[in-house]
Design a protein around this motif. Structure first.
Motif, mmCIF file in Angstrom:
data_model
loop_
_atom_site.group_PDB
_atom_site.id
_atom_site.type_symbol
_atom_site.label_atom_id
_atom_site.label_comp_id
_atom_site.label_asym_id
_atom_site.label_seq_id
_atom_site.Cartn_x
_atom_site.Cartn_y
_atom_site.Cartn_z
ATOM 1 N N LEU A 12 0.817 -1.266 0.210
ATOM 2 C CA LEU A 12 0.029 0.029 0.008
ATOM 3 C C LEU A 12 0.866 1.313 -0.061
ATOM 4 C CD1 LEU A 12 -2.454 -1.110 2.746
ATOM 5 C CD2 LEU A 12 -2.856 -1.171 0.140
ATOM 6 N N GLY A 13 2.157 1.130 0.572
ATOM 7 C CA GLY A 13 3.084 2.363 0.430
ATOM 8 C C GLY A 13 4.496 1.840 0.913
ATOM 9 N N GLU A 14 5.331 2.687 0.597
ATOM 10 C CA GLU A 14 6.599 2.541 1.043
ATOM 11 C C GLU A 14 7.486 3.714 1.149
ATOM 12 O OE1 GLU A 14 8.767 -0.518 -1.209
ATOM 13 O OE2 GLU A 14 8.445 0.678 -3.060
ATOM 14 N N ASN A 15 8.441 3.741 2.007
ATOM 15 C CA ASN A 15 9.296 4.946 2.006
ATOM 16 C C ASN A 15 10.803 4.525 2.653
ATOM 17 O OD1 ASN A 15 10.738 7.553 3.617
ATOM 18 N ND2 ASN A 15 9.522 8.057 1.726
ATOM 19 N N ASP A 16 11.652 5.104 1.658
ATOM 20 C CA ASP A 16 13.254 4.687 2.107
ATOM 21 C C ASP A 16 13.705 5.883 3.092
ATOM 22 O OD1 ASP A 16 15.764 3.638 2.507
ATOM 23 O OD2 ASP A 16 16.472 4.443 0.683
ATOM 24 N N ASP A 17 13.992 7.039 2.403
ATOM 25 C CA ASP A 17 14.442 8.173 2.985
ATOM 26 C C ASP A 17 13.365 9.152 2.928
ATOM 27 O OD1 ASP A 17 16.883 6.705 3.613
ATOM 28 O OD2 ASP A 17 17.890 7.638 1.817
ATOM 29 N N ALA A 18 13.032 9.952 4.150
ATOM 30 C CA ALA A 18 11.944 11.105 4.033
ATOM 31 C C ALA A 18 12.359 12.206 3.278
ATOM 32 C CB ALA A 18 11.574 11.509 5.331
ATOM 33 N N ASN A 19 13.820 12.514 3.023
ATOM 34 C CA ASN A 19 13.981 13.522 2.050
ATOM 35 C C ASN A 19 15.866 13.473 1.943
ATOM 36 O OD1 ASN A 19 15.481 14.992 4.512
ATOM 37 N ND2 ASN A 19 13.385 15.685 5.005
ATOM 38 N N TYR A 20 16.402 14.222 1.520
ATOM 39 C CA TYR A 20 17.569 13.905 1.139
ATOM 40 C C TYR A 20 18.876 14.519 2.455
ATOM 41 C CZ TYR A 20 16.574 13.774 -3.846
ATOM 42 O OH TYR A 20 16.011 13.280 -4.815
ATOM 43 N N GLU A 21 17.927 15.117 3.216
ATOM 44 C CA GLU A 21 18.919 15.333 4.545
ATOM 45 C C GLU A 21 18.923 14.518 5.781
ATOM 46 O OE1 GLU A 21 17.062 19.283 5.855
ATOM 47 O OE2 GLU A 21 17.595 20.080 3.845
ATOM 48 N N THR A 22 18.070 13.251 5.704
ATOM 49 C CA THR A 22 17.920 12.310 6.537
ATOM 50 C C THR A 22 17.781 10.858 6.003
ATOM 51 O OG1 THR A 22 16.903 11.560 8.553
ATOM 52 C CG2 THR A 22 15.269 12.506 6.804
ATOM 53 N N THR A 23 18.216 10.005 6.788
ATOM 54 C CA THR A 23 17.801 8.474 6.297
ATOM 55 C C THR A 23 16.588 7.746 7.122
ATOM 56 O OG1 THR A 23 19.323 7.497 8.012
ATOM 57 C CG2 THR A 23 20.281 8.111 5.729
ATOM 58 N N ASN A 24 15.918 8.961 7.790
ATOM 59 C CA ASN A 24 14.818 8.299 8.483
ATOM 60 C C ASN A 24 13.558 8.165 7.314
ATOM 61 O OD1 ASN A 24 15.786 8.640 10.970
ATOM 62 N ND2 ASN A 24 15.279 10.809 11.315
ATOM 63 N N SER A 25 12.874 7.092 7.658
ATOM 64 C CA SER A 25 11.840 6.836 6.776
ATOM 65 C C SER A 25 10.557 7.427 7.389
ATOM 66 C CB SER A 25 11.521 5.355 6.494
ATOM 67 O OG SER A 25 12.568 4.899 5.905
ATOM 68 N N ILE A 26 9.561 7.892 6.518
ATOM 69 C CA ILE A 26 8.192 8.536 6.879
ATOM 70 C C ILE A 26 7.137 8.024 5.957
ATOM 71 C CG2 ILE A 26 6.761 10.740 7.112
ATOM 72 C CD1 ILE A 26 9.322 12.131 8.267
ATOM 73 N N LEU A 27 6.089 7.597 6.265
ATOM 74 C CA LEU A 27 5.087 6.900 5.494
ATOM 75 C C LEU A 27 3.783 7.486 6.125
ATOM 76 C CD1 LEU A 27 4.197 5.339 3.144
ATOM 77 C CD2 LEU A 27 4.197 3.271 4.704
ATOM 78 N N VAL A 28 2.908 8.202 5.136
ATOM 79 C CA VAL A 28 1.862 8.627 5.651
ATOM 80 C C VAL A 28 0.536 8.092 4.676
ATOM 81 C CG1 VAL A 28 0.061 10.580 5.614
ATOM 82 C CG2 VAL A 28 2.639 10.881 6.212
ATOM 83 N N SER A 29 -0.214 7.307 5.341
ATOM 84 C CA SER A 29 -1.192 6.497 4.414
ATOM 85 C C SER A 29 -2.632 6.535 5.234
ATOM 86 C CB SER A 29 -0.746 5.016 4.369
ATOM 87 O OG SER A 29 -1.694 4.317 3.397
ATOM 88 N N ARG A 30 -3.647 6.352 4.310
ATOM 89 C CA ARG A 30 -5.075 6.428 4.818
ATOM 90 C C ARG A 30 -5.155 5.068 5.054
ATOM 91 N NH1 ARG A 30 -9.699 9.902 2.162
ATOM 92 N NH2 ARG A 30 -8.372 11.607 3.413
ATOM 93 N N VAL A 31 -5.732 4.582 6.171
ATOM 94 C CA VAL A 31 -6.254 3.078 6.359
ATOM 95 C C VAL A 31 -7.726 3.294 6.992
ATOM 96 C CG1 VAL A 31 -3.911 2.311 6.967
ATOM 97 C CG2 VAL A 31 -5.247 3.550 8.833
ATOM 98 N N GLU A 32 -8.318 2.216 6.811
ATOM 99 C CA GLU A 32 -9.682 2.187 7.024
ATOM 100 C C GLU A 32 -9.893 1.162 8.512
ATOM 101 O OE1 GLU A 32 -12.283 3.384 5.114
ATOM 102 O OE2 GLU A 32 -10.693 4.012 3.911
ATOM 103 N N PRO A 33 -10.721 1.710 9.063
ATOM 104 C CA PRO A 33 -11.196 0.998 10.495
ATOM 105 C C PRO A 33 -11.339 -0.554 10.317
ATOM 106 C CG PRO A 33 -12.324 3.058 10.305
ATOM 107 C CD PRO A 33 -11.609 2.885 9.131
ATOM 108 N N GLY A 34 -11.152 -1.244 11.035
ATOM 109 C CA GLY A 34 -11.681 -2.643 11.078
ATOM 110 C C GLY A 34 -10.720 -3.525 10.148
ATOM 111 N N GLN A 35 -9.686 -3.140 9.432
ATOM 112 C CA GLN A 35 -8.836 -3.783 8.608
ATOM 113 C C GLN A 35 -7.727 -4.145 9.287
ATOM 114 O OE1 GLN A 35 -9.811 -4.783 5.344
ATOM 115 N NE2 GLN A 35 -11.914 -3.827 6.023
ATOM 116 N N ASP A 36 -7.009 -5.318 8.801
ATOM 117 C CA ASP A 36 -5.640 -5.549 9.336
ATOM 118 C C ASP A 36 -4.686 -5.153 8.378
ATOM 119 O OD1 ASP A 36 -6.579 -6.732 11.622
ATOM 120 O OD2 ASP A 36 -7.010 -8.629 10.284
#
Length: 63
Positions: A12-36
């Protein structure tokens, strides 16, 4: 690397590096209640190791 998978294993989504200044990953995604979902955390290219911290923050619903 952070990946979000649906209950059927689909990517549904993936991220390696949030931006060029960090190696931290950030992933924003919409999820539905009641789903795994599965969150997978690893290194880029599946090599390397290290500590990580996972934060899941619910956001306010949008209309």
């Amino acid at each position: 690397m952070v990946r979000l998978l649906g209950s059927d294993g689909s990517l549904l989504g993936e991220n390696d590096d949030a931006n060029y200044e960090t190696t931290n990953s950030i992933l924003v995604s919409r999820v539905e209640p009641g789903q795994d979902y599965t969150i997978r955390v690893g290194s880029y290219g599946e090599v390397g190791a290290g500590r990580f911290q996972l934060k899941v923050i619910p956001l306010r619903p949008v209309d």
